[in-house]
Design an enzyme around this catalytic site. Structure first.
Site, PDB file in Angstrom:
ATOM      1  N   HIS A  53       0.818  -1.212   0.000  1.00 55.67           N
ATOM      2  CA  HIS A  53       0.000   0.000   0.000  1.00 55.67           C
ATOM      3  C   HIS A  53       0.853   1.265   0.000  1.00 55.67           C
ATOM      4  O   HIS A  53       2.051   1.224   0.279  1.00 55.67           O
ATOM      5  CB  HIS A  53      -0.950   0.027   1.208  1.00 55.67           C
ATOM      6  CG  HIS A  53      -0.246   0.087   2.537  1.00 55.67           C
ATOM      7  ND1 HIS A  53       0.387  -1.004   3.095  1.00 55.67           N
ATOM      8  CD2 HIS A  53      -0.072   1.102   3.420  1.00 55.67           C
ATOM      9  CE1 HIS A  53       0.911  -0.678   4.263  1.00 55.67           C
ATOM     10  NE2 HIS A  53       0.665   0.616   4.486  1.00 55.67           N
ATOM     11  N   ASP A  76       0.521   4.872   2.032  1.00 53.22           N
ATOM     12  CA  ASP A  76      -0.244   5.281   3.208  1.00 53.22           C
ATOM     13  C   ASP A  76      -1.388   6.228   2.840  1.00 53.22           C
ATOM     14  O   ASP A  76      -1.187   7.260   2.200  1.00 53.22           O
ATOM     15  CB  ASP A  76       0.680   5.945   4.238  1.00 53.22           C
ATOM     16  CG  ASP A  76       1.557   4.903   4.924  1.00 53.22           C
ATOM     17  OD1 ASP A  76       1.063   3.786   5.156  1.00 53.22           O
ATOM     18  OD2 ASP A  76       2.720   5.215   5.208  1.00 53.22           O
ATOM     19  N   HIS A 107       4.711   0.161   0.269  1.00 50.71           N
ATOM     20  CA  HIS A 107       5.397  -0.661   1.258  1.00 50.71           C
ATOM     21  C   HIS A 107       4.428  -1.703   1.827  1.00 50.71           C
ATOM     22  O   HIS A 107       3.209  -1.586   1.679  1.00 50.71           O
ATOM     23  CB  HIS A 107       5.983   0.200   2.393  1.00 50.71           C
ATOM     24  CG  HIS A 107       4.945   0.937   3.176  1.00 50.71           C
ATOM     25  ND1 HIS A 107       4.340   2.081   2.701  1.00 50.71           N
ATOM     26  CD2 HIS A 107       4.385   0.694   4.387  1.00 50.71           C
ATOM     27  CE1 HIS A 107       3.457   2.508   3.586  1.00 50.71           C
ATOM     28  NE2 HIS A 107       3.456   1.684   4.620  1.00 50.71           N
TER      29      HIS A 107
HETATM   30  C1  SIN Z   1       2.964   0.745   7.785  1.00 52.53           C
HETATM   31  O1  SIN Z   1       2.281   0.175   6.945  1.00 52.53           O
HETATM   32  O2  SIN Z   1       3.108   1.950   7.809  1.00 52.53           O
HETATM   33  C2  SIN Z   1       3.655  -0.080   8.844  1.00 52.53           C
HETATM   34  C3  SIN Z   1       4.744  -0.910   8.328  1.00 52.53           C
HETATM   35  C4  SIN Z   1       5.377  -1.690   9.449  1.00 52.53           C
HETATM   36  O3  SIN Z   1       4.849  -1.768  10.566  1.00 52.53           O
HETATM   37  O4  SIN Z   1       6.461  -2.214   9.225  1.00 52.53           O
END
Ligand code: SIN
Length: 279
Positions: free
Chosen positions: A95, A97, A252
């Site tokens: 995704h 953010d 990410h």
């Molecule tokens: C997120 O999606 O911002 C969190 C990623 C994570 O906790 O590593």
């Protein structure tokens, strides 16, 4: 600075994020972020206030529209946690953010407070490269398209039953998550001018003006293309590590291999602007 891969990610040395960044240091961190899309700092002992100050150096902080506020004095801190009973951790799908916001955040800063001995690494994928490696014909078609983004498959009431099954996670769903926003499929990065692919599996629910059965195969193809291994880097966390990524050019995800250990992360999110279409 040490690059993690040829395409994305760099580790920065010699910066103490608990202290205000001077102008030169700010510029170095900023430039490393623009060049590498995600930067990492090890062993940072910053407090919550210092974490927020670091984020504010890059812009006003954003408050997550759907996630519950875990620390009432610090609504800007998104707490991501798993405990011994957790079967999953938030963010396991690729995704960008809060791409479902009218003005999705520019960047996110994640500070590892407590981490498991192994597992729950985080992966980052370069979305400028994802766009640049598509065929000219596909690029031409995508430049003309807009996508529909929504948090409905994450935070709307229909998802509450699923969240309730995963202990260690507190998620409150609401009707507001059904709101949709339309953003260009290809956006122009406001600082670097790079054209980046801006669709993601978690929040992109359709293509504007398309029937769902027409949009689905195009989006599924783009999701797979955009997150292929050669566009990614992977970070194995130690306590005190900080990752700072540029949401305008990065997707990410956290690996869904939680193993019955505690994991506690604090995230600030730097506000952004409505995506600029790259037509
Ligand atoms: C997120 O999606 O911002 C969190 C990623 C994570 O906790 O590593």
């Amino acid at each position: 600075m040490r690059k993690l891969t040829p395409t994305i990610g760099a580790e920065i040395f010699g910066v103490d994020l608990s202290r205000p960044l001077g102008n030169q240091q700010f510029q170095e961190v900023h430039d490393a972020l623009m060049d590498n899309l995600v930067v990492f700092f090890r062993d940072q002992k910053m407090t919550i206030d210092q974490h927020k100050d670091f984020g504010r150096r890059f812009g006003p902080l954003h408050v997550h529209p759907n996630a519950p506020i875990a620390i009432p004095e610090h609504p800007e801190i998104l707490v991501i946690k798993a405990d011994e009973k957790s079967k999953r951790v938030a963010g396991e799908e690729w995704h960008t953010d809060v791409s479902c916001d009218l003005e999705p955040p520019m960047g996110s800063i994640l500070h590892a407070i407590e981490v498991p001995p192994y597992g729950a690494d985080t992966l980052f994928a370069n979305q400028a490269l994802a766009f640049a490696t598509l065929s000219p014909g596909m690029q031409r078609m995508l430049r003309g398209l807009d996508a529909v983004h929504s948090a409905r498959d994450a935070y709307s009431p229909k998802m509450q039953g699923i969240h309730d099954r995963f202990e260690g996670m507190t998620v409150t769903t609401s009707e507001e998550a059904n709101v949709t926003q339309v953003h260009p499929v290809v956006r122009r990065h406001a600082e670097t001018g790079a054209d980046t692919l801006f669709v993601n599996q978690q929040y992109t629910v359709g293509l504007d003006g398309f029937w769902p059965h027409e949009a689905r195969p195009i989006l599924d193809r783009l999701f797979a293309h955009a997150t292929q291994d050669s566009f990614t880097c992977r970070w194995r966390w130690a306590p005190g590590d900080v990752a700072f990524w540029d949401n305008r050019a990065v997707q990410h995800m956290v690996m869904g291999d939680v193993t019955g250990h505690r994991r506690l992360m604090h995230r600030t999110t730097v506000a952004g602007e409505a995506p600029i279409p790259a037509r």
